[in-house]
Design a protein around this motif. Structure first.
Motif, PDB file in Angstrom:
ATOM      1  N   TYR A 190       0.846  -1.193   0.000  1.00 33.25           N
ATOM      2  CA  TYR A 190       0.000   0.000   0.000  1.00 33.25           C
ATOM      3  C   TYR A 190       0.879   1.241   0.000  1.00 33.25           C
ATOM      4  CZ  TYR A 190      -4.123   2.886   1.293  1.00 33.25           C
ATOM      5  OH  TYR A 190      -5.144   3.793   1.311  1.00 33.25           O
ATOM      6  N   ALA A 191       0.717   2.091  -1.007  1.00 36.95           N
ATOM      7  CA  ALA A 191       1.381   3.393  -1.050  1.00 36.95           C
ATOM      8  C   ALA A 191       0.336   4.439  -0.690  1.00 36.95           C
ATOM      9  CB  ALA A 191       1.971   3.654  -2.431  1.00 36.95           C
ATOM     10  N   ASP A 232      -7.541  -5.901  -4.619  1.00 38.88           N
ATOM     11  CA  ASP A 232      -6.399  -4.992  -4.691  1.00 38.88           C
ATOM     12  C   ASP A 232      -5.064  -5.721  -4.585  1.00 38.88           C
ATOM     13  OD1 ASP A 232      -8.374  -3.003  -4.719  1.00 38.88           O
ATOM     14  OD2 ASP A 232      -8.285  -2.769  -2.545  1.00 38.88           O
ATOM     15  N   ALA A 233      -4.719  -6.447  -5.618  1.00 37.68           N
ATOM     16  CA  ALA A 233      -3.438  -7.146  -5.686  1.00 37.68           C
ATOM     17  C   ALA A 233      -2.729  -6.777  -6.979  1.00 37.68           C
ATOM     18  CB  ALA A 233      -3.644  -8.660  -5.618  1.00 37.68           C
ATOM     19  N   GLY A 255       0.190  -3.044  -4.842  1.00 39.52           N
ATOM     20  CA  GLY A 255      -1.181  -3.478  -4.605  1.00 39.52           C
ATOM     21  C   GLY A 255      -2.199  -2.372  -4.780  1.00 39.52           C
ATOM     22  N   ILE A 256      -2.030  -1.276  -4.015  1.00 40.25           N
ATOM     23  CA  ILE A 256      -2.972  -0.161  -4.071  1.00 40.25           C
ATOM     24  C   ILE A 256      -2.217   1.124  -3.751  1.00 40.25           C
ATOM     25  CG2 ILE A 256      -3.655  -0.493  -1.651  1.00 40.25           C
ATOM     26  CD1 ILE A 256      -6.485   0.464  -2.474  1.00 40.25           C
ATOM     27  N   ALA A 257      -2.623   2.231  -4.411  1.00 40.12           N
ATOM     28  CA  ALA A 257      -1.879   3.472  -4.222  1.00 40.12           C
ATOM     29  C   ALA A 257      -2.748   4.686  -4.428  1.00 40.12           C
ATOM     30  CB  ALA A 257      -0.709   3.538  -5.193  1.00 40.12           C
ATOM     31  N   GLY A 285      -1.355  -6.774 -13.279  1.00 39.08           N
ATOM     32  CA  GLY A 285      -0.014  -7.323 -13.440  1.00 39.08           C
ATOM     33  C   GLY A 285       1.052  -6.407 -12.856  1.00 39.08           C
ATOM     34  N   ILE A 286       0.803  -5.090 -12.894  1.00 38.30           N
ATOM     35  CA  ILE A 286       1.724  -4.125 -12.301  1.00 38.30           C
ATOM     36  C   ILE A 286       1.104  -3.480 -11.065  1.00 38.30           C
ATOM     37  CG2 ILE A 286       3.036  -2.000 -12.681  1.00 38.30           C
ATOM     38  CD1 ILE A 286       4.130  -4.377 -14.205  1.00 38.30           C
ATOM     39  N   VAL A 287      -0.069  -2.803 -11.223  1.00 43.86           N
ATOM     40  CA  VAL A 287      -0.745  -2.133 -10.108  1.00 43.86           C
ATOM     41  C   VAL A 287      -2.162  -2.681  -9.993  1.00 43.86           C
ATOM     42  CG1 VAL A 287      -1.543   0.058  -9.171  1.00 43.86           C
ATOM     43  CG2 VAL A 287       0.624  -0.037 -10.420  1.00 43.86           C
ATOM     44  N   GLY A 288      -2.569  -3.006  -8.750  1.00 37.78           N
ATOM     45  CA  GLY A 288      -3.919  -3.519  -8.548  1.00 37.78           C
ATOM     46  C   GLY A 288      -4.979  -2.441  -8.681  1.00 37.78           C
ATOM     47  N   ARG A 289      -4.823  -1.330  -7.917  1.00 35.15           N
ATOM     48  CA  ARG A 289      -5.815  -0.259  -7.960  1.00 35.15           C
ATOM     49  C   ARG A 289      -5.162   1.061  -7.550  1.00 35.15           C
ATOM     50  NH1 ARG A 289     -10.535   1.411  -4.310  1.00 35.15           N
ATOM     51  NH2 ARG A 289      -9.809  -0.128  -2.801  1.00 35.15           N
ATOM     52  N   THR A 290      -5.615   2.143  -8.168  1.00 41.31           N
ATOM     53  CA  THR A 290      -5.174   3.474  -7.774  1.00 41.31           C
ATOM     54  C   THR A 290      -6.367   4.256  -7.216  1.00 41.31           C
ATOM     55  OG1 THR A 290      -5.547   4.334  -9.995  1.00 41.31           O
ATOM     56  CG2 THR A 290      -3.328   3.553  -9.473  1.00 41.31           C
ATOM     57  N   LEU A 291      -6.084   5.131  -6.232  1.00 49.86           N
ATOM     58  CA  LEU A 291      -7.101   5.947  -5.609  1.00 49.86           C
ATOM     59  C   LEU A 291      -6.805   7.416  -5.893  1.00 49.86           C
ATOM     60  CD1 LEU A 291      -7.123   4.198  -2.111  1.00 49.86           C
ATOM     61  CD2 LEU A 291      -8.712   3.785  -4.002  1.00 49.86           C
ATOM     62  N   THR A 292      -7.867   8.211  -6.001  1.00 45.37           N
ATOM     63  CA  THR A 292      -7.671   9.636  -6.267  1.00 45.37           C
ATOM     64  C   THR A 292      -8.022  10.498  -5.084  1.00 45.37           C
ATOM     65  OG1 THR A 292      -9.898   9.757  -7.203  1.00 45.37           O
ATOM     66  CG2 THR A 292      -8.068   9.363  -8.729  1.00 45.37           C
ATOM     67  N   ASP A 293      -8.659   9.929  -4.076  1.00 48.99           N
ATOM     68  CA  ASP A 293      -8.983  10.716  -2.885  1.00 48.99           C
ATOM     69  C   ASP A 293      -9.105   9.803  -1.682  1.00 48.99           C
ATOM     70  OD1 ASP A 293     -12.405  11.233  -4.073  1.00 48.99           O
ATOM     71  OD2 ASP A 293     -11.452   9.445  -3.241  1.00 48.99           O
TER      72      ASP A 293
END
Length: 371
Positions: A310-311, A333-334, A339-341, A363-371
């Motif tokens: 987690y970032a 979120d894998a 995993g997640i950022a 394969g590289i990033v599971g999920r990105t969040l914007t807020d």
């Protein structure tokens, strides 16, 4: 040619190479060559500011009087040169105390060229339990050290170092450096299992905390973890948890590798990864994970990755990293790398491991969040 390509790849993703650190040539050392001499040092806090060098391998098996060097009242502030020797038979079990390890607390200290073997266990409290050092709470260098110590604790548990605490250590109950300082851990290896019943568990360092204190940095470079690591959340092959929360706070993890299985046991958000479990830079703080490699299997509930789990917030950069380990989430979120950022950077990374979970799988990033 293929040979050239392989050489370039190996140069891009180096493994740690153990060498011999040069101890301070201007310092005067007391040579320790026997178990009795080492036990005497363990029991005498008045000597914990001295400089020591091992003259021989030492076996503490069955020896009474074993205690940590440096504790909650008096940190070890000297130099300890292992001289390429091994201290085996370490057997420390402490209940209801923080800072548990062969060295309990160190600051303004240097430890180098030392192999430790045995077991360290702590129960109750936050612990800060490590195979070599429980807590680093000020300027320090740990170089070319190997832990063959089985480590068990509650939280802030590491194969080499339980926790680096450069923020406000008053809540931890140990001596703390108030001035700007840096910690470097270089060329170190953990070969034994690490387990915590709570969070912030790492193969090299459990928790690397800068917080909002100014003028602090942590560098972990060319280190390797070969021991299985298990905890509830924030589990990493090199670092479990890190949090630079000020504009000049920097945590760098470079040239490090993990070969062992990482297991986050929480049913949901486990923040588990091969290199850094949970990275939480904020207010301009930076976490840089570069030229690292994971070959171990990553298992957890959700928010797990081959390199970083987690970032959180902004300020994390993952570059030139390589993952071959399978990433298996029981929930969402894998990612093969992350995993997640929130906002962050993933640059020039490669994943060849299988990634699975219920949703938000990449394969590289599971999920990105914007807020």
């Amino acid at each position: 040619s293929m040979i050239l390509a392989l050489c370039m790849l190996l140069g891009l993703f180096p493994y740690a190479v153990l060498g011999t650190a040069a101890a301070d040539s201007t310092a005067e050392y007391t040579v320790i060559s026997t178990a009795d001499e080492l036990i005497a040092l363990m029991g005498d806090s008045a000597r914990w500011s001295g400089n020591y060098r091992l003259g021989d391998d030492i076996d503490l098996t069955g020896k009474t009087g074993q205690a940590r060097i440096g504790d909650n009242t008096t940190a070890f502030t000297g130099i300890f040169d292992g001289n390429g020797k091994t201290i085996s038979g370490i057997d420390l079990t402490i209940t209801g105390s923080t800072a548990v390890g062969f060295f309990g607390v160190i600051m303004n200290a240097e430890i180098s060229n030392l192999t430790v073997a045995g077991k360290v266990s702590a129960t109750g409290g936050k612990n800060f339990t490590g195979g070599l050092v429980g807590v680093i709470s000020g300027q320090a260098t740990v170089e070319n050290c190997v832990s063959n110590v089985t480590v068990t604790g509650v939280s802030r548990v590491g194969g080499l170092v339980g926790g680096i605490v450069l923020n406000s250590a008053t809540s931890v109950g140990v001596p703390v450096e108030t001035a700007a300082c840096s910690v470097t851990i270089k060329g170190c290896v953990n070969n034994s299992s690490v387990a915590g019943t709570s969070s912030r568990i790492g193969g090299i360092v459990g928790s690397a905390s800068i917080g909002a204190a100014a003028g602090r940095s942590i560098t972990i470079e060319n280190c390797t973890n070969n021991g299985a690591v298990k905890g509830t959340t924030a589990v990493g092959g090199v670092v479990g948890y890190t949090d630079p929360l000020t504009s000049d706070g920097v945590v760098t993890v470079s040239g490090c590798s993990n070969t062992a299985t990482m297991t986050g046991t929480a049913s949901a958000k486990t923040w588990t990864a091969g290199i850094v479990g949970y990275a939480a830079p904020k207010n301009g703080g930076v976490v840089l994970v570069t030229e690292c490699r994971n070959d171990g299997t990553i298992k957890g509930g959700a928010q797990i990755g081959g390199i970083v789990g987690y970032a959180y917030y902004t300020g994390t950069t993952v570059s030139k990293c390589y993952n071959t380990g399978d990433v298996t989430a029981t929930a969402a979120d894998a990612g093969g790398i992350l995993g997640i950022a929130f906002t962050g950077n993933v640059d020039n990374c490669i994943n060849t491991g299988a990634v699975s979970g219920t949703e938000s799988i990449g394969g590289i990033v599971g999920r990105t969040l914007t807020d």
